[in-house]
Design a protein around this motif. Structure first.
Motif, PDB file in Angstrom:
ATOM      1  N   GLY A  95       0.802  -1.217   0.000  1.00 29.69           N
ATOM      2  CA  GLY A  95       0.000   0.000   0.000  1.00 29.69           C
ATOM      3  C   GLY A  95       0.832   1.263   0.000  1.00 29.69           C
ATOM      4  N   ASP A  96       0.189   2.363  -0.360  1.00 30.33           N
ATOM      5  CA  ASP A  96       0.815   3.688  -0.394  1.00 30.33           C
ATOM      6  C   ASP A  96       0.695   4.317   0.983  1.00 30.33           C
ATOM      7  OD1 ASP A  96       1.668   6.263  -0.826  1.00 30.33           O
ATOM      8  OD2 ASP A  96       0.259   6.707  -2.457  1.00 30.33           O
ATOM      9  N   ILE A  97       1.799   4.355   1.717  1.00 32.24           N
ATOM     10  CA  ILE A  97       1.760   4.829   3.102  1.00 32.24           C
ATOM     11  C   ILE A  97       1.677   6.351   3.203  1.00 32.24           C
ATOM     12  CG2 ILE A  97       2.734   2.824   4.236  1.00 32.24           C
ATOM     13  CD1 ILE A  97       4.931   5.769   3.250  1.00 32.24           C
ATOM     14  N   ALA A  98       1.681   7.044   2.074  1.00 33.95           N
ATOM     15  CA  ALA A  98       1.454   8.494   2.075  1.00 33.95           C
ATOM     16  C   ALA A  98      -0.023   8.821   1.892  1.00 33.95           C
ATOM     17  CB  ALA A  98       2.281   9.180   0.998  1.00 33.95           C
ATOM     18  N   THR A  99      -0.894   7.807   2.044  1.00 32.82           N
ATOM     19  CA  THR A  99      -2.340   8.013   2.090  1.00 32.82           C
ATOM     20  C   THR A  99      -2.859   7.498   3.419  1.00 32.82           C
ATOM     21  OG1 THR A  99      -2.933   5.837   1.171  1.00 32.82           O
ATOM     22  CG2 THR A  99      -2.484   7.630  -0.405  1.00 32.82           C
ATOM     23  N   THR A 100      -3.963   8.050   3.874  1.00 30.96           N
ATOM     24  CA  THR A 100      -4.540   7.616   5.147  1.00 30.96           C
ATOM     25  C   THR A 100      -4.896   6.145   5.114  1.00 30.96           C
ATOM     26  OG1 THR A 100      -5.382   9.822   5.669  1.00 30.96           O
ATOM     27  CG2 THR A 100      -6.468   7.966   6.737  1.00 30.96           C
ATOM     28  N   GLU A 101      -5.535   5.696   4.034  1.00 30.33           N
ATOM     29  CA  GLU A 101      -5.926   4.291   3.955  1.00 30.33           C
ATOM     30  C   GLU A 101      -4.713   3.380   3.877  1.00 30.33           C
ATOM     31  OE1 GLU A 101      -7.492   0.703   3.946  1.00 30.33           O
ATOM     32  OE2 GLU A 101      -8.467   2.560   4.580  1.00 30.33           O
ATOM     33  N   GLY A 102      -3.694   3.789   3.132  1.00 31.12           N
ATOM     34  CA  GLY A 102      -2.493   2.974   3.038  1.00 31.12           C
ATOM     35  C   GLY A 102      -1.802   2.820   4.373  1.00 31.12           C
ATOM     36  N   ALA A 103      -1.700   3.921   5.124  1.00 29.54           N
ATOM     37  CA  ALA A 103      -1.072   3.862   6.441  1.00 29.54           C
ATOM     38  C   ALA A 103      -1.905   3.030   7.411  1.00 29.54           C
ATOM     39  CB  ALA A 103      -0.862   5.269   6.978  1.00 29.54           C
ATOM     40  N   ALA A 104      -3.240   3.200   7.355  1.00 31.71           N
ATOM     41  CA  ALA A 104      -4.118   2.429   8.232  1.00 31.71           C
ATOM     42  C   ALA A 104      -4.030   0.943   7.915  1.00 31.71           C
ATOM     43  CB  ALA A 104      -5.557   2.917   8.095  1.00 31.71           C
ATOM     44  N   SER A 105      -3.989   0.591   6.615  1.00 31.70           N
ATOM     45  CA  SER A 105      -3.923  -0.822   6.249  1.00 31.70           C
ATOM     46  C   SER A 105      -2.577  -1.425   6.627  1.00 31.70           C
ATOM     47  CB  SER A 105      -4.191  -0.997   4.751  1.00 31.70           C
ATOM     48  OG  SER A 105      -3.101  -0.541   3.969  1.00 31.70           O
ATOM     49  N   LEU A 106      -1.528  -0.608   6.648  1.00 29.93           N
ATOM     50  CA  LEU A 106      -0.211  -1.084   7.075  1.00 29.93           C
ATOM     51  C   LEU A 106      -0.264  -1.551   8.524  1.00 29.93           C
ATOM     52  CD1 LEU A 106       2.864  -1.341   6.471  1.00 29.93           C
ATOM     53  CD2 LEU A 106       3.091   1.036   7.244  1.00 29.93           C
ATOM     54  N   VAL A 107      -0.857  -0.728   9.378  1.00 30.33           N
ATOM     55  CA  VAL A 107      -0.979  -1.097  10.788  1.00 30.33           C
ATOM     56  C   VAL A 107      -1.897  -2.303  10.950  1.00 30.33           C
ATOM     57  CG1 VAL A 107      -1.699  -0.294  13.065  1.00 30.33           C
ATOM     58  CG2 VAL A 107      -0.460   1.247  11.538  1.00 30.33           C
TER      59      VAL A 107
END
Length: 304
Positions: free
Chosen positions: A74-86
């Motif tokens: 995922g793209d961690i520079a997006t809210t969804e990407g960062a949330a899905s990372l966690v």
């Protein structure tokens, strides 16, 4: 009896872990017993989409060596990407202990040629790409602490000498990396109460981003120490991400080859206080006297 590995049982996220420093960090954490979430969007040096999945390759490499790892694209520079990372860390391993923010790319230009897209793209992936994962892991760790499960949590951010001193042709990158230092200091101050330590490194190593800068040191002498190998940086990153680094927070370390330096930031130097308002001429005269007493600044990378 073998010594316990320094990150045994910890769950570690490494962003930008498909290549270079991030890959070296991910492998080093796994070698020390961590279960690793390997994040990489799989893009080119300029941020354009790439044809493969380097995160999956690194995760497979860790598993082949007997470790535990899962890939996240995922793209961690997006809210969804960062949330899905966690979410990936928590759903896969049931916990999260360390975040290593490492993702980035370059779009180098002299200031007069630096356009808005080049500025926004680099600030987005470096600075926003640090903030959003940090924001989401901090929310999780705060909730854990408030529930009586105070974590032994660690964040390792990635700045650069360019962020500490500036670098000619890298106004966007230098600004982003300087911003990461400021973010690190604030996060360390705010999150300590929740059991979170936050530090930053300013590494020098040979990667896709630096291969031109280190063209003269692309290979070590036969049998010699390769000072520019990214693997040289990872031991400090692993230690900072472990429970062994207790009490270390809000610090910036420069690391290159076999050298580690604690960087000391802005501190008050020579001072003059008139006790009243200066005139412009008086202020200028005072400033010149103070500059004569002050330590000269270190040169900007690439200047002169």
């Amino acid at each position: 009896m073998s010594a316990r590995r320094i990150c045994e049982g910890r769950v570690v996220i490494v962003t930008g872990a498909g290549r270079g420093l991030g890959r070296a960090h991910a492998l080093a954490y796994a070698a020390e017993g961590a279960r690793v979430v390997v994040n990489d969007l799989g893009v080119g040096l300029d941020g354009a989409p790439g044809p493969d999945s380097p995160a999956a390759r690194v995760a497979a490499e860790i598993r082949a060596a007997g470790g535990e790892a899962v890939a996240h694209g995922g793209d961690i520079a997006t809210t969804e990407g960062a949330a899905s990372l966690v979410r990936t860390a928590l759903e896969t391993y049931g916990r999260l202990d360390t975040l290593v923010n490492n993702a980035g790319f370059l779009r180098d230009r002299m200031l007069v040629n630096l356009d808005e897209d080049d500025w926004d793209a680099v600030l987005r992936v470096h600075l926003k790409g640090h903030f959003l994962p940090l924001n989401h892991v901090a929310a999780h760790w705060r909730a854990e602490a408030k529930a009586g499960r105070t974590p032994v949590a660690r964040v390792v951010n990635t700045s650069s000498g360019a962020g500490l001193l500036g670098s000619v042709g890298q106004g966007n990158y230098s600004a982003a990396k300087a911003g990461i230092v400021g973010l690190t200091l604030v996060a360390a101050a705010e999150l300590g109460r929740y059991g979170v330590q936050v530090n930053a490194i300013a590494p020098a190593a040979r990667t896709r981003m630096t291969e031109h800068a280190f063209a003269e040191t692309m290979a070590a002498p036969d049998g010699g120490f390769d000072a520019m190998a990214p693997e040289n940086v990872s031991p400090l990153v692993v230690w900072l991400g472990s429970a062994a680094s207790a009490g270390v927070s809000g610090r910036v370390f420069e690391t290159e080859g076999g050298r580690i330096t604690v960087m000391e930031g802005w501190r008050p130097g020579p001072t003059a206080d008139k006790g009243a308002r200066w005139t412009p001429a008086e202020a200028g005269e005072a400033a010149l006297k103070l500059l004569a007493e002050a330590e000269p600044p270190r040169p900007v990378y690439g200047a002169g």
